[in-house]
Design a protein around this motif. Structure first.
Motif, PDB file in Angstrom:
ATOM      1  N   ALA A   1     -13.832  11.646  93.876  1.00  0.00           N
ATOM      2  CA  ALA A   1     -13.241  11.262  95.154  1.00  0.00           C
ATOM      3  C   ALA A   1     -13.938  10.057  95.768  1.00  0.00           C
ATOM      4  CB  ALA A   1     -13.288  12.444  96.124  1.00  0.00           C
ATOM      5  N   LYS A   2     -15.013   9.552  95.153  1.00  0.00           N
ATOM      6  CA  LYS A   2     -15.724   8.397  95.676  1.00  0.00           C
ATOM      7  C   LYS A   2     -14.945   7.089  95.490  1.00  0.00           C
ATOM      8  CE  LYS A   2     -20.327  10.382  94.921  1.00  0.00           C
ATOM      9  NZ  LYS A   2     -21.628  10.210  94.219  1.00  0.00           N
TER      10      LYS A   2
ATOM     11  N   ASN B   1      -8.875  10.103  98.133  1.00  0.00           N
ATOM     12  CA  ASN B   1      -8.216   9.616  99.348  1.00  0.00           C
ATOM     13  C   ASN B   1      -7.598   8.253  99.043  1.00  0.00           C
ATOM     14  OD1 ASN B   1      -9.177  11.819 101.193  1.00  0.00           O
ATOM     15  ND2 ASN B   1     -11.170  10.950 100.654  1.00  0.00           N
ATOM     16  N   LEU B   2      -6.443   8.250  98.421  1.00  0.00           N
ATOM     17  CA  LEU B   2      -5.888   7.022  97.885  1.00  0.00           C
ATOM     18  C   LEU B   2      -4.381   6.901  98.120  1.00  0.00           C
ATOM     19  CD1 LEU B   2      -7.634   7.096  94.365  1.00  0.00           C
ATOM     20  CD2 LEU B   2      -8.274   5.635  96.299  1.00  0.00           C
TER      21      LEU B   2
ATOM     22  N   GLN C   1       5.196   5.991  93.994  1.00  0.00           N
ATOM     23  CA  GLN C   1       4.281   5.698  95.092  1.00  0.00           C
ATOM     24  C   GLN C   1       4.048   6.988  95.862  1.00  0.00           C
ATOM     25  OE1 GLN C   1       5.636   2.463  97.565  1.00  0.00           O
ATOM     26  NE2 GLN C   1       5.661   0.992  95.879  1.00  0.00           N
ATOM     27  N   PHE C   2       2.783   7.297  96.160  1.00  0.00           N
ATOM     28  CA  PHE C   2       2.473   8.492  96.939  1.00  0.00           C
ATOM     29  C   PHE C   2       1.038   8.365  97.457  1.00  0.00           C
ATOM     30  CE2 PHE C   2       1.172   9.414  92.630  1.00  0.00           C
ATOM     31  CZ  PHE C   2      -0.017  10.111  92.749  1.00  0.00           C
ATOM     32  N   THR C   3       0.621   9.270  98.305  1.00  0.00           N
ATOM     33  CA  THR C   3      -0.726   9.248  98.879  1.00  0.00           C
ATOM     34  C   THR C   3      -1.396  10.597  98.694  1.00  0.00           C
ATOM     35  OG1 THR C   3       0.026   9.931 101.077  1.00  0.00           O
ATOM     36  CG2 THR C   3      -0.038   7.554 100.618  1.00  0.00           C
ATOM     37  N   THR C   4      -2.740  10.565  98.711  1.00  0.00           N
ATOM     38  CA  THR C   4      -3.539  11.789  98.688  1.00  0.00           C
ATOM     39  C   THR C   4      -4.628  11.672  99.744  1.00  0.00           C
ATOM     40  OG1 THR C   4      -4.981  10.863  96.970  1.00  0.00           O
ATOM     41  CG2 THR C   4      -3.134  12.233  96.241  1.00  0.00           C
ATOM     42  N   GLY C   5      -5.006  12.801 100.326  1.00  0.00           N
ATOM     43  CA  GLY C   5      -6.053  12.811 101.342  1.00  0.00           C
ATOM     44  C   GLY C   5      -5.684  11.934 102.525  1.00  0.00           C
TER      45      GLY C   5
ATOM     46  N   LYS D   1      -7.011   2.463  97.510  1.00  0.00           N
ATOM     47  CA  LYS D   1      -5.796   2.083  96.777  1.00  0.00           C
ATOM     48  C   LYS D   1      -6.023   2.226  95.271  1.00  0.00           C
ATOM     49  CE  LYS D   1      -2.362  -1.599  96.242  1.00  0.00           C
ATOM     50  NZ  LYS D   1      -1.936  -2.957  96.658  1.00  0.00           N
ATOM     51  N   PHE D   2      -4.998   2.783  94.630  1.00  0.00           N
ATOM     52  CA  PHE D   2      -5.003   2.971  93.183  1.00  0.00           C
ATOM     53  C   PHE D   2      -3.710   2.381  92.635  1.00  0.00           C
ATOM     54  CE2 PHE D   2      -4.336   5.022  89.194  1.00  0.00           C
ATOM     55  CZ  PHE D   2      -5.578   5.407  88.703  1.00  0.00           C
TER      56      PHE D   2
END
Length: 323
Positions: free
Chosen positions: A244-245, A267-268, A301-305, A310-311
């Motif tokens: 998660a870093k 968190n990306l 496209q989606f988000t986490t945390g 950015k990934f």
């Protein structure tokens, strides 16, 4: 047979005997390896230029302001240079500008150096082993393997045709091989790996910033401390683990599958373009990839945390899997 003819034949026989004897002595001298034992007291943090073209060289750092050289010189050696000018030290097993022959043993040297130093070393057909050094270190080989352990500082390891094996490097790291593999273990700091044809394997890696450029070969690694990572791959699979870093990740691939495992939920913001001929498998969230209307192309496209990082992945002809 007249007297003149007899004298001529005698001189010819003697001349050929001398030529044979001279050739034999020269050949024996050329292939007789010379033992060497040298030492030199130096100032703190010496600047060292080292050149051993062939054979095996072991460089070991120790807590002394002293350089020692022991072992055997190349069979073709024209002399050993071990001199100091100010804080500059030159160490070289000098060879002819051109040489040929079946004897390829080369030098076999153990060189002990102060731990803190500036070192530039090069070889043509030689294997180097380096351990317990700190400072600005640049090793370059044409054909040979590099092994480096417990080193710290600005470290550059280059070989055109050979493998690089490293363990416990720390600092600003640059590892490059044109034709060979890189195996790196327990390194920390900032790292750049470059390979043209070969495999990259990294275990227990603690680097925080990472760049990988690879033309042909697979990439496998566990990068639990990485915060920023960039990978460019032309032909080969990518199988890596992140934590998660990570705050910024960028992958560009032409042919090969990409598999990324996260040890914790990151968190990306994810932006993935699967390109033509590839599938996207997202196991991080329930979000599904979208298919292009007029081509076999997927994107997602989606988000986490809290999505602070950015990934991104762009690929042509390859499957992408997120876990």
């Amino acid at each position: 047979m007249n007297n003149q003819t007899s004298q001529f034949i005698s001189r010819l026989i003697i001349g050929r005997s001398l030529l044979f004897t001279t050739t034999l002595i020269t050949s024996t001298m050329a292939f007789a390896a010379q033992s060497i034992e040298k030492e030199m007291t130096v100032n703190a943090k010496p600047q060292i230029e080292l050149k051993v073209q062939r054979g095996k060289v072991e460089l070991v750092g120790w807590d002394k302001d002293l350089i020692t050289v022991s072992g055997q010189l190349d069979e073709l050696s024209e002399g050993f240079i071990f001199e100091q000018k100010g804080n500059q030290i030159t160490i070289e097993d000098k060879l002819p500008k051109s040489y040929r022959g079946n004897n390829e043993d080369g030098s076999n040297l153990v060189i002990k150096l102060p731990i803190k130093l500036m070192l530039e070393a090069e070889g043509v057909s030689a294997d180097y082993k380096v351990e317990n050094l700190s400072g600005q270190i640049d090793l370059a080989l044409v054909s040979g393997n590099l092994k480096a352990e417990q080193m710290d500082g600005d470290i550059k390891l280059h070989t055109v045709s050979g493998n690089i094996e490293s363990d416990k490097l720390n600092g600003k790291l640059e590892l490059e091989t044109v034709s060979g593999d890189i195996k790196d273990k327990s390194s920390a700091g900032k790292a750049q790996y470059r390979l043209v044809s070969g495999e990259l394997e990294s275990k227990d890696n603690q680097v925080t910033k990472l760049s990988i450029d690879q033309v042909s070969g697979d990439i496998e690694g566990n990068f639990s401390a990485v915060e920023k990572i960039k990978i460019v791959s032309v032909s080969g699979d990518i199988d890596i683990s992140l934590s998660a870093k990570v705050t910024k990740a960028s992958f560009d691939t032409v042919s090969g599958d990409v598999e990324v495992k996260f040890t914790q939920m990151p968190n990306l913001t994810f932006e993935i373009d699967g390109g033509p001929g590839g599938d996207i498998n997202n196991e991080l969230t329930d979000d599904k990839p979208l298919e292009a209307k007029y081509s076999a192309r997927e994107s997602i496209q989606f988000t986490t945390g809290d999505a602070t990082g950015k990934f991104s992945v762009n690929t042509i002809s390859g499957n992408i899997e997120l876990k």
